[in-house]
Every structure is written in structure tokens, then in C-alpha cells.
Design a protein around this motif. Structure first.
Motif, PDB file in Angstrom:
ATOM      1  N   ARG A 182       0.815  -1.218   0.000  1.00 39.55           N
ATOM      2  CA  ARG A 182       0.000   0.000   0.000  1.00 39.55           C
ATOM      3  C   ARG A 182       0.850   1.270   0.000  1.00 39.55           C
ATOM      4  O   ARG A 182       0.523   2.263   0.661  1.00 39.55           O
ATOM      5  CB  ARG A 182      -0.974   0.004   1.184  1.00 39.55           C
ATOM      6  CG  ARG A 182      -1.850  -1.238   1.224  1.00 39.55           C
ATOM      7  CD  ARG A 182      -2.824  -1.235   2.373  1.00 39.55           C
ATOM      8  NE  ARG A 182      -3.550  -2.501   2.428  1.00 39.55           N
ATOM      9  CZ  ARG A 182      -4.524  -2.789   3.284  1.00 39.55           C
ATOM     10  NH1 ARG A 182      -4.895  -1.880   4.172  1.00 39.55           N
ATOM     11  NH2 ARG A 182      -5.122  -3.949   3.261  1.00 39.55           N
ATOM     12  N   HIS A 185      -0.549   4.940  -0.670  1.00 39.07           N
ATOM     13  CA  HIS A 185      -1.213   5.797   0.322  1.00 39.07           C
ATOM     14  C   HIS A 185      -0.587   7.191   0.356  1.00 39.07           C
ATOM     15  O   HIS A 185      -1.298   8.195   0.486  1.00 39.07           O
ATOM     16  CB  HIS A 185      -1.130   5.167   1.711  1.00 39.07           C
ATOM     17  CG  HIS A 185      -2.199   4.159   1.966  1.00 39.07           C
ATOM     18  ND1 HIS A 185      -2.461   3.645   3.221  1.00 39.07           N
ATOM     19  CD2 HIS A 185      -3.083   3.550   1.130  1.00 39.07           C
ATOM     20  CE1 HIS A 185      -3.449   2.777   3.156  1.00 39.07           C
ATOM     21  NE2 HIS A 185      -3.845   2.692   1.896  1.00 39.07           N
ATOM     22  N   MET A 190      -5.672  10.593   1.506  1.00 35.95           N
ATOM     23  CA  MET A 190      -6.447   9.610   2.257  1.00 35.95           C
ATOM     24  C   MET A 190      -7.392  10.268   3.257  1.00 35.95           C
ATOM     25  O   MET A 190      -8.493   9.770   3.506  1.00 35.95           O
ATOM     26  CB  MET A 190      -5.499   8.646   2.983  1.00 35.95           C
ATOM     27  CG  MET A 190      -4.542   7.871   2.075  1.00 35.95           C
ATOM     28  SD  MET A 190      -5.387   6.779   0.909  1.00 35.95           S
ATOM     29  CE  MET A 190      -6.111   5.568   2.012  1.00 35.95           C
ATOM     30  N   ARG A 198     -11.955   4.637   1.345  1.00 39.71           N
ATOM     31  CA  ARG A 198     -10.629   4.078   1.650  1.00 39.71           C
ATOM     32  C   ARG A 198     -10.615   2.572   1.439  1.00 39.71           C
ATOM     33  O   ARG A 198      -9.633   2.009   0.944  1.00 39.71           O
ATOM     34  CB  ARG A 198     -10.219   4.432   3.084  1.00 39.71           C
ATOM     35  CG  ARG A 198      -9.829   5.895   3.274  1.00 39.71           C
ATOM     36  CD  ARG A 198      -9.122   6.114   4.604  1.00 39.71           C
ATOM     37  NE  ARG A 198      -9.996   5.864   5.737  1.00 39.71           N
ATOM     38  CZ  ARG A 198     -10.779   6.774   6.306  1.00 39.71           C
ATOM     39  NH1 ARG A 198     -10.787   8.008   5.842  1.00 39.71           N
ATOM     40  NH2 ARG A 198     -11.531   6.458   7.341  1.00 39.71           N
ATOM     41  N   GLN A 199     -11.702   1.904   1.811  1.00 35.81           N
ATOM     42  CA  GLN A 199     -11.783   0.461   1.583  1.00 35.81           C
ATOM     43  C   GLN A 199     -11.762   0.153   0.094  1.00 35.81           C
ATOM     44  O   GLN A 199     -11.083  -0.787  -0.352  1.00 35.81           O
ATOM     45  CB  GLN A 199     -13.057  -0.094   2.228  1.00 35.81           C
ATOM     46  CG  GLN A 199     -13.039  -0.074   3.749  1.00 35.81           C
ATOM     47  CD  GLN A 199     -14.375  -0.494   4.352  1.00 35.81           C
ATOM     48  OE1 GLN A 199     -15.413  -0.479   3.679  1.00 35.81           O
ATOM     49  NE2 GLN A 199     -14.350  -0.874   5.620  1.00 35.81           N
ATOM     50  N   ASP A 202      -8.249   0.586  -1.238  1.00 34.42           N
ATOM     51  CA  ASP A 202      -7.328  -0.476  -0.840  1.00 34.42           C
ATOM     52  C   ASP A 202      -7.618  -1.786  -1.567  1.00 34.42           C
ATOM     53  O   ASP A 202      -6.697  -2.504  -1.961  1.00 34.42           O
ATOM     54  CB  ASP A 202      -7.375  -0.684   0.672  1.00 34.42           C
ATOM     55  CG  ASP A 202      -6.510   0.318   1.421  1.00 34.42           C
ATOM     56  OD1 ASP A 202      -5.580   0.877   0.799  1.00 34.42           O
ATOM     57  OD2 ASP A 202      -6.761   0.554   2.613  1.00 34.42           O
ATOM     58  N   VAL A 206      -4.607  -2.711  -4.084  1.00 33.82           N
ATOM     59  CA  VAL A 206      -3.805  -3.901  -3.795  1.00 33.82           C
ATOM     60  C   VAL A 206      -4.026  -4.968  -4.861  1.00 33.82           C
ATOM     61  O   VAL A 206      -3.072  -5.489  -5.457  1.00 33.82           O
ATOM     62  CB  VAL A 206      -4.139  -4.456  -2.394  1.00 33.82           C
ATOM     63  CG1 VAL A 206      -3.457  -5.804  -2.182  1.00 33.82           C
ATOM     64  CG2 VAL A 206      -3.711  -3.472  -1.322  1.00 33.82           C
TER      65      VAL A 206
END
Length: 278
Positions: A182, A185, A190, A198-199, A202, A206
Motif C-alpha cells: 500500500r 497511500h 487519504m 478508503r476500503q 485499498d 492492492v
């Protein structure tokens, strides 16, 4: 005002120009354009997995898919111009440093310069295709084989191809590893995101980054094989690289996983268009 002061003032003005809203808008448009391309490549790769053939799953295939849609010609011009904006933003980073505390490091500037060249090439290919030059939407496999054949024909060609291919393979591993850790970021705002956003970032960052890194690494390995065997036909573009995943013991399901990952990277690019620090 002496020459030193004039130079500093000129640099400040250039820096303000690089930070301008126009350059920022170009960067965000470029991320959105990248998102469209990766989303389509992922969808095309999924078709190959389920249908066993399908259209070419690479940038050329994505451009052909866009051109066949209503107002597709206009959209191609928009995407091409947006990618020019991305190239100019990366060029400004190379010249004046990127956003963030370590943006002025020499290596980061070199990387930004390389990315500027890459996106300039991609923008040129998209705009050429939009203007009717079909080579801009040609097969990545043939392009890779042609470039490899030309390089192998040079003095020390095997070493040139081998070193470049190894660099691509290592870059793929780094891209995937940085996504899993990550590292993105620090490039995103963020704090401006909701918890759900944010979820989303990610999951797509990823998964998408890991899939993208895997494709780059696999393409690099094929190019290394081409160098060792002195056979340009061993080199593979994105389309053949993606198809090779279906030939593994995991069968087409690995290709499905990678295809979903590339589509996820497209969505992650859209998130960058909104929240990237530029």
C-alpha cells in the motif's frame, strides 16, 4: 536584479506553472483515461478466459473496442488528449519535483521522466489511431516481437534484450510488491476519503496493482527467454502474456483472476483521478 535572482525567479515561475490548475486537470484526466483502458483490457481478458478466444486483450484491443461504440471516435480523441495531460504532468515532475517531501529526489525525477516518455508514446498511439492510422491500435504481441527482433540484430543484442527484459520483470515484481504494501497511500489524499472510499481504494489498489505487476513480470520473463534462445517469437505483448495464464495448471481461472485484477486497477485509476496529490 542580478542573474542569480533572475534565475531563481524564473524557476519559481516555472514551478508555479507546473503546479497550475491546467497541469493538475491534465493529470487527473490522464488517470481517468488510463482507467478506461485498463478496465476494457480486463473485460477483454475475461472474454478470452470464458470464450477461449475473443478479441485482443491489450491497449490496441481496447482502442478498437472504443472505436466501435457510438461517438467512439470522439472518445478516442478525448482519451488521447487526456494522456497528453498525463505526460505533461510527469514531465513537470521530472523538471521540478513531485508532490510530497521526497519529490525532489534525483531518482524520482528520473522515474517521472521515464513515465513522461511512456505516456507520450501511449498518447501518440491513441491519437494516431483516432486519426485513422490503424497501427496505433495494432497487436502488442507483434510490436514486442518486432522490437525484440530489431534489438537482437544489434551488436550485443542478446545482452541488450536480456538486461531490458530483466528490468521489466523486476519492475513488475516491484509494482506488485508496492501495491501489496500500500505504498500508494502517500500519493493519495487519504484524509479526504470516507471510510468506504478508503476500503474501495485499498481493495482495487492492492488487487489491481498486484495483477498489473504480475503481467509485467510475466512479460519480462518471456522476453528473457527470447534473449536466451535468440528467438524474437518468444517475446510476448500483453495479449499473449494474458493468454499464457490460461495455459497454467490453474487453467482459465488464473486468467479470470488476472482479468478482474486489471479491471480493478482501472477502477483504482479512477480513484487516483479524484484523490491523487498533484
Amino acid at each position: 536584479m542580478n542573474s542569480s535572482s533572475m534565475a531563481r525567479e524564473g524557476h519559481r515561475q516555472a514551478r508555479r506553472a507546473a503546479d497550475s490548475k491546467v497541469v493538475s486537470a491534465g493529470a487527473r484526466a490522464g488517470f481517468a483515461a488510463r482507467g478506461v483502458i485498463y478496465l476494457l483490457v480486463g473485460l477483454l481478458a475475461g472474454q478470452i478466459a470464458f470464450q477461449g478466444d475473443g478479441k485482443q486483450a491489450d491497449r490496441g484491443g481496447a482502442l478498437q473496442e472504443i472505436s466501435g461504440q457510438p461517438f467512439g471516435g470522439i472518445l478516442l480523441w478525448v482519451i488521447g488528449i487526456a494522456l497528453v495531460g498525463m505526460a505533461l504532468w510527469r514531465l513537470s515532475e521530472a523538471a521540478f519535483g513531485a508532490a510530497g517531501p521526497d519529490g525532489d529526489k534525483a531518482m524520482k525525477r528520473v522515474v517521472s521522466g521515464a513515465r513522461a516518455v511512456f505516456y507520450a508514446f501511449v498518447a501518440y498511439s491513441v491519437l494516431s489511431f483516432a486519426a485513422g492510422e490503424k497501427s496505433g491500435g495494432g497487436s502488442s504481441d507483434k510490436q514486442s516481437q518486432d522490437i525484440t527482433a530489431q534489438a537482437l540484430g544489434l551488436p550485443g543484442g542478446q545482452w541488450i534484450v536480456g538486461v531490458a527484459a530483466l528490468g521489466v520483470a523486476v519492475a513488475g515484481v516491484v509494482v506488485g510488491a508496492r501495491a501489496v504494501m500500500r505504498k500508494y497511500h502517500k500519493h493519495l489524499r487519504m484524509g479526504a476519503m470516507s471510510r468506504r472510499a478508503r476500503q474501495f481504494v485499498d481493495v482495487t489498489g492492492v488487487f489491481g496493482g498486484a495483477a498489473r505487476g504480475l503481467v509485467f513480470a510475466a512479460a519480462g520473463v518471456f522476453a528473457v527467454t527470447a534473449a536466451v534462445d535468440y528467438d524474437p517469437d518468444e517475446a510476448k505483448g500483453m495479449d499473449d502474456t494474458l493468454r499464457s495464464f490460461a495455459d497454467t495448471p490453474a487453467g482459465p481461472w488464473l486468467l479470470v483472476l488476472v482479468a478482474v485484477g486489471l479491471a480493478a486497477f482501472g477502477l483504482f485509476s479512477f480513484a487516483n483521478a479524484k484523490w491523487r496529490k498533484v
